[in-house]
Design a protein around this motif. Structure first.
Motif, mmCIF file in Angstrom:
data_model
loop_
_atom_site.group_PDB
_atom_site.id
_atom_site.type_symbol
_atom_site.label_atom_id
_atom_site.label_comp_id
_atom_site.label_asym_id
_atom_site.label_seq_id
_atom_site.Cartn_x
_atom_site.Cartn_y
_atom_site.Cartn_z
ATOM 1 N N ARG A 254 5.257 -5.198 -2.364
ATOM 2 C CA ARG A 254 4.776 -4.979 -1.003
ATOM 3 C C ARG A 254 3.457 -5.689 -0.748
ATOM 4 O O ARG A 254 3.251 -6.296 0.305
ATOM 5 N N LEU A 284 11.825 -2.946 1.638
ATOM 6 C CA LEU A 284 10.623 -3.771 1.577
ATOM 7 C C LEU A 284 10.204 -4.208 2.982
ATOM 8 O O LEU A 284 9.022 -4.162 3.335
ATOM 9 N N ASP A 287 8.579 -1.289 4.750
ATOM 10 C CA ASP A 287 7.248 -0.958 4.245
ATOM 11 C C ASP A 287 6.206 -1.988 4.671
ATOM 12 O O ASP A 287 5.089 -1.627 5.059
ATOM 13 N N ASN A 316 1.955 3.381 0.959
ATOM 14 C CA ASN A 316 1.759 2.194 1.788
ATOM 15 C C ASN A 316 0.302 2.034 2.225
ATOM 16 O O ASN A 316 -0.192 0.917 2.371
#
Length: 403
Positions: A254, A284, A287, A316
């Protein structure tokens, strides 16, 4: 050279090696596991190469699985462990620049090792710890050099992904690419376009997560490999600018793509199609899309609301904060965690009422109005404007309906 103490992973696999040799064949630990053992790094996969053909391996061991038997690989099952055992082989032409048209099984270790990508990966380890080095891999390991086995032009024509592996190893190991190998990568960088983007994606992420990210990224740009990647054709300046940022390590995929989104000036309308081009997983994409506005707020030194903390989630938030730190922004991660823990609720399921409660207490019918009321209650509780108590929430819901 001889390893005086074998890593545990090799010791556990020794019975497989010894069983093969006792049957009259050669068998060695090979590849990245040998390299990592010599570097004192964690070993992930133990691969075994042998002069025994697949059918012979299946006769030697009682429990096997034909995982890739057409290419010489049989998985040997030993108690709770599984080991891939691959026959020495030579390979034909590579019309798709990734997989050989066919393989030929051989009895020669040299013939097998000379088809491998880099000298540091062309080492073999005997059961007694003796290292077999036929292509100066130990010297390159000592000098921290990534050098193709034999002719680099041939190696990259056989498998174009090896060019990405070179810059990835440069980042992961902190090595440098040998001059002739680097020249060959630049000369053949167009071949990378023949490779499935999912494979390039994996190598690129590993490069960006490596300890030598800046060096690997510089070579990725200098050799023009970046030109074969989605969204990167004119991105050399933006990619190179990453090497000017703080050298703080990135922790997961991420953070890699969030950093790239920032460098390429993507927003939530453009980051999704960009990541889809890279064949990124839906989780992905979700996020990174969630992190991007939070990163922008960190960079603008804007104080986040409770709702921003709640919607984004702690994991996150930490990723966005990590990337912000590369730019000299962000907040103390411990303070961020503490602030998140102070939220009245962390997810809707913690709300003291649900749809069923409201339907019964307010004599409502299922429909859009119910969802709207729940959403308003959720936001009010998160903002600490309303106590997360059933009585208080039902009373507030009645007011919302009358309004």
């Amino acid at each position: 050279m001889k390893l005086t103490q074998l890593p545990t992973e090799f010791v556990q696999a020794l019975p497989v090696l010894q069983t093969i040799t006792q049957a009259g064949f050669e068998a060695y630990f090979v590849g990245g596991s040998v390299r990592d053992a010599l570097l004192g790094k964690k070993i992930h996969d133990v691969d075994i190469a042998t002069s025994a053909y697949p059918a012979e391996i299946k006769q030697i061991f009682r429990r096997t699985v034909d995982t890739g038997i057409q290419h010489g690989t049989v998985t040997v099952l030993q108690q709770d462990a599984a080991y891939e055992v691959t026959t020495f082989r030579t390979e034909s032409t590579y019309q798709d620049f990734r997989r050989p048209d066919h393989v030929t099984f051989v009895r020669s270790l040299r013939e097998d090792l000379k088809r491998r990508d880099f000298t540091i990966n062309a080492l073999a380890l005997q059961h007694d710890g003796t290292i077999i080095d036929l292509f100066s891999g130990l010297t390159d390991l000592e000098n921290k050099v990534i050098c193709a086995v034999g002719d680099p032009d041939e190696r990259f024509h056989e498998d174009a992904l090896r060019m990405m592996r070179a810059v990835r190893f440069e980042s992961q190991l902190g090595f440098t690419i040998a001059s002739a190998t680097e020249v060959a990568i630049k000369a053949h960088h167009q071949l990378l376009g023949k490779i499935a983007i999912e494979r390039i994606h994996d190598e690129f992420v590993k490069l960006m997560l490596g300890q030598g990210r800046n060096n690997g990224l510089t070579s990725f740009i200098h050799t023009e490999l970046y030109q074969q990647c989605p969204g990167f054709v004119s991105a050399a300046p933006a990619l190179l600018a990453i090497t000017d940022l703080a050298p703080t390590a990135l922790t997961d995929e991420r953070s890699v793509w969030l950093l790239l989104a920032q460098q390429l000036h993507l927003d939530n309308a453009t980051v999704k199609p960009f990541l889809k081009q890279w064949k990124s997983a839906n989780d992905l994409i979700r996020d990174v899309s969630m992190c991007l506005p939070i990163l922008n707020q960190f960079l603008a030194h804007t104080t986040l609301t409770n709702w921003a903390y709640y919607q984004t989630g702690l994991s996150n938030l930490l990723i966005a904060n990590q990337v912000a730190h590369l730019y000299g922004a962000g907040v103390d991660s411990n303070k961020l965690k503490a602030r998140y823990q102070q939220l009245p609720i962390k997810q809707r399921s913690e709300l003291a009422v649900n749809g069923g409660n409201l339907l019964q207490a307010l004599n409502l019918q299922p429909g859009p109005q119910l969802g709207q009321v729940l959403a308003q209650l959720e936001q009010a509780v998160v903002a600490a404007e309303l106590s997360n108590q059933t009585v208080a929430l039902i009373a507030a819901a009645k007011k919302l309906i009358k309004a």
